[in-house]
Design an enzyme around this catalytic site. Structure first.
Site, PDB file in Angstrom:
ATOM      1  CE1 TYR A 298      33.343  -4.027  19.335  1.00 40.79           C
ATOM      2  CE2 TYR A 298      34.800  -2.231  19.454  1.00 40.79           C
ATOM      3  CZ  TYR A 298      34.272  -3.228  19.939  1.00 40.79           C
ATOM      4  OH  TYR A 298      34.568  -3.461  21.097  1.00 40.79           O
TER       5      TYR A 298
ATOM      6  CE  LYS B 119      30.728  -3.877  21.506  1.00 38.38           C
ATOM      7  NZ  LYS B 119      30.353  -4.999  22.412  1.00 38.38           N
TER       8      LYS B 119
ATOM      9  CB  SER C  95      33.999  -0.305  22.692  1.00 42.55           C
ATOM     10  OG  SER C  95      35.197   0.187  22.351  1.00 42.55           O
TER      11      SER C  95
HETATM   12  N1  LIG Z   1      39.137  -6.380  25.302  1.00 43.40           N
HETATM   13  C1  LIG Z   1      39.090  -5.042  24.923  1.00 43.40           C
HETATM   14  O1  LIG Z   1      40.138  -4.291  25.011  1.00 43.40           O
HETATM   15  C2  LIG Z   1      37.849  -4.316  25.057  1.00 43.40           C
HETATM   16  C3  LIG Z   1      37.729  -3.217  24.602  1.00 43.40           C
HETATM   17  C4  LIG Z   1      36.274  -2.410  24.235  1.00 43.40           C
HETATM   18  C5  LIG Z   1      35.436  -3.045  24.655  1.00 43.40           C
HETATM   19  N2  LIG Z   1      35.274  -4.601  24.741  1.00 43.40           N
HETATM   20  C6  LIG Z   1      34.105  -5.260  24.518  1.00 43.40           C
HETATM   21  O2  LIG Z   1      34.077  -6.286  25.822  1.00 43.40           O
HETATM   22  C7  LIG Z   1      33.375  -7.339  25.369  1.00 43.40           C
HETATM   23  C8  LIG Z   1      34.516  -8.647  25.875  1.00 43.40           C
HETATM   24  O3  LIG Z   1      35.612  -8.379  25.056  1.00 43.40           O
HETATM   25  P1  LIG Z   1      37.017  -9.518  25.045  1.00 43.40           P
HETATM   26  O4  LIG Z   1      38.080  -8.731  24.867  1.00 43.40           O
HETATM   27  O5  LIG Z   1      36.746 -10.531  25.954  1.00 43.40           O
HETATM   28  O6  LIG Z   1      36.465 -10.173  23.351  1.00 43.40           O
HETATM   29  P2  LIG Z   1      36.874 -11.614  23.025  1.00 43.40           P
HETATM   30  O7  LIG Z   1      36.767 -11.739  21.491  1.00 43.40           O
HETATM   31  O8  LIG Z   1      37.812 -12.329  23.810  1.00 43.40           O
HETATM   32  O9  LIG Z   1      35.175 -12.273  23.530  1.00 43.40           O
HETATM   33  C9  LIG Z   1      34.017 -11.997  22.838  1.00 43.40           C
HETATM   34  C10 LIG Z   1      33.343 -13.494  22.708  1.00 43.40           C
HETATM   35  O10 LIG Z   1      32.216 -13.340  21.905  1.00 43.40           O
HETATM   36  C11 LIG Z   1      31.933 -14.533  21.362  1.00 43.40           C
HETATM   37  N3  LIG Z   1      30.931 -14.337  20.267  1.00 43.40           N
HETATM   38  C12 LIG Z   1      31.021 -13.664  19.204  1.00 43.40           C
HETATM   39  N4  LIG Z   1      30.009 -14.068  18.352  1.00 43.40           N
HETATM   40  C13 LIG Z   1      28.991 -14.692  19.022  1.00 43.40           C
HETATM   41  C14 LIG Z   1      28.076 -15.280  18.587  1.00 43.40           C
HETATM   42  N5  LIG Z   1      27.357 -15.213  17.564  1.00 43.40           N
HETATM   43  N6  LIG Z   1      27.488 -16.073  19.719  1.00 43.40           N
HETATM   44  C15 LIG Z   1      27.955 -16.343  20.856  1.00 43.40           C
HETATM   45  N7  LIG Z   1      29.241 -15.743  21.174  1.00 43.40           N
HETATM   46  C16 LIG Z   1      29.760 -15.009  20.336  1.00 43.40           C
HETATM   47  C17 LIG Z   1      33.377 -14.940  20.784  1.00 43.40           C
HETATM   48  O11 LIG Z   1      33.283 -16.247  20.609  1.00 43.40           O
HETATM   49  C18 LIG Z   1      34.183 -14.511  22.103  1.00 43.40           C
HETATM   50  O12 LIG Z   1      34.484 -15.539  22.827  1.00 43.40           O
HETATM   51  C19 LIG Z   1      33.359  -7.143  24.163  1.00 43.40           C
HETATM   52  O13 LIG Z   1      31.716  -6.915  23.907  1.00 43.40           O
HETATM   53  C20 LIG Z   1      34.048  -5.987  23.426  1.00 43.40           C
HETATM   54  O14 LIG Z   1      33.656  -5.456  22.370  1.00 43.40           O
HETATM   55  C21 LIG Z   1      36.706  -5.062  24.858  1.00 43.40           C
END
Ligand SMILES: NC(=O)c1ccc[n+]([C@@H]2O[C@H](COP(=O)([O-])OP(=O)(O)OC[C@H]3O[C@@H](n4cnc5c(N)ncnc54)[C@H](O)[C@@H]3O)[C@@H](O)[C@H]2O)c1
Length: 337
Positions: A155, A159, A130
């Site tokens: 967070y 990362k 991120s």
């Molecule tokens: N969406 C954004 O704007 C954004 C921006 C920067 C980085 N990211 C990164 O991209 C990735 C996906 O993001 P997203 O928006 O789909 O987030 P999201 O929260 O929709 O998906 C993350 C998933 O991880 C699962 N999770 C958390 N703890 C867990 C565990 N112990 N065991 C199994 N599963 C677990 C959650 O249940 C969730 O469904 C993440 O790593 C996030 O940090 C997203």
């Protein structure tokens, strides 16, 4: 080859699962086709809407990655596999619960990479990082692969640790990893989440649902965004690219486009008018806490290395709104005709 997607029940993981289930193979550059025999999507919870959209090559596993036995069952030396690691405790939740963020984002990531290492198969791994790795008073308005990362949240710190592990495990030949620094991704369907960036999706989603939306930031606020389809494409391109082109830096900052909030609202109104959609109202309700957090963020990302792999930003905000309608409201707005 089996493809494992952690976070497969989440926003981006479920979109990636769908995109991969439409593809017969991944192509390792320059010309090796890796047929996808199975996709394993792992998450704490897999919503019914995600299950129903999946093809029969997809297997779902509801499990907690902080349980070592789950990782051992997922990753074995018996079969060729590639791993997309997206599961994470995201920013707001990570700030509230340091131990949880460390356990899931750092400990489980390390355990996953260790499991990959012990297969001795040198699997390819794509890790979702991120732009939260950047921060602090000296962060420039536009960040790039050469900007010093200095996370200001737990967070972001986890990362960055993930990125460093991906780099070192790759250097040691334990796996062949790639990490992508994502900007804020829009338009997230479903319910608002606790992230300060939540407005960047909610300002579209809630009015499209006919709900009045209280906008917590000013109309002139600028935010760098990337549409979810572009992010899914970036995950796949990063997986497919030749590691030679990455050299000794396995982390790529993704491109984005900078939008003013008023520009986002104008585009939403234009799409709604063209499609005959009656929008909920957008009511300016400035929230100083959100404004201060968002004001501290970079307003742009420079992404030359990612762009060299064919990873691009969206043409504009209307494109992403139309994609969102097509993917999440196909019946209501009859857009697939
Ligand atoms: N969406 C954004 O704007 C954004 C921006 C920067 C980085 N990211 C990164 O991209 C990735 C996906 O993001 P997203 O928006 O789909 O987030 P999201 O929260 O929709 O998906 C993350 C998933 O991880 C699962 N999770 C958390 N703890 C867990 C565990 N112990 N065991 C199994 N599963 C677990 C959650 O249940 C969730 O469904 C993440 O790593 C996030 O940090 C997203």
């Amino acid at each position: 080859m089996k493809v494992i997607i952690t976070g497969g029940g989440g926003f981006l993981g479920s979109q990636l699962t769908q995109a991969l289930s439409r593809r017969p193979y991944l192509q390792w550059a320059p010309a090796e086709k890796k047929e996808i025999s199975e996709i394993l999507a792992v998450d704490l919870v897999i919503p019914a809407s995600v299950r129903t959209q999946a093809s029969d090559r997809v297997t779902f596993l509801e499990a907690d990655l902080s349980d070592q036995a789950v990782i051992e069952a997922m990753i074995t030396e018996k079969e060729d596999f590639a791993l997309f690691h997206l599961a994470a405790v995201v920013s707001g939740a990570g700030e509230k619960d340091f131990d949880l963020a460390m356990r899931v984002n750092f400990d489980s990531t390390r355990q996953l990479l260790e499991a990959c290492r012990h297969t001795a198969l040198c699997p390819r791994v794509v890790f979702a990082s991120s732009i939260a790795v950047y921060g602090g008073a000296y962060t420039p308005p536009v960040v790039s692969d050469t900007t010093k990362p200095l996370p200001q949240t737990t967070y972001g710190m986890t990362k960055l640790m993930g990125e460093l592990m991906i780099n070192d495990y790759s250097r040691k030949g334990f796996l062949d990893g790639r990490a992508l620094r994502l900007p804020t991704v829009f338009i997230r369907p479903g319910k608002p989440n606790a992230a300060a960036s939540s407005f960047a999706s909610a300002v579209f989603r809630e009015p499209l649902n006919g709900i009045d939306y209280h906008l917590p930031v000013g109309l002139d606020m600028e935010v760098p965004l990337l549409g979810y389809r572009k992010v899914v494409d970036a995950f796949i391109r990063a997986m497919e690219c030749d590691s030679q082109v990455l050299g000794d830096d396995r982390t790529l900052t993704l491109p984005s486009r900078k939008y003013e909030v008023k520009e986002m609202i104008r585009a939403l109104q234009a799409v709604a008018d063209a499609k005959g959609i009656r929008l909920g109202k957008i009511i300016e309700s400035p929230d100083p806490t959100i404004i201060n957090i968002v004001k501290g963020w970079p307003v742009g990302t420079e992404a030359k290395r990612a762009e060299a792999l064919g990873i691009t930003a969206d043409q504009g905000v209307e494109e992403v709104i139309l994609q969102y309608l097509e993917d999440f409201y196909p019946d209501a707005f009859n857009l697939k005709t």
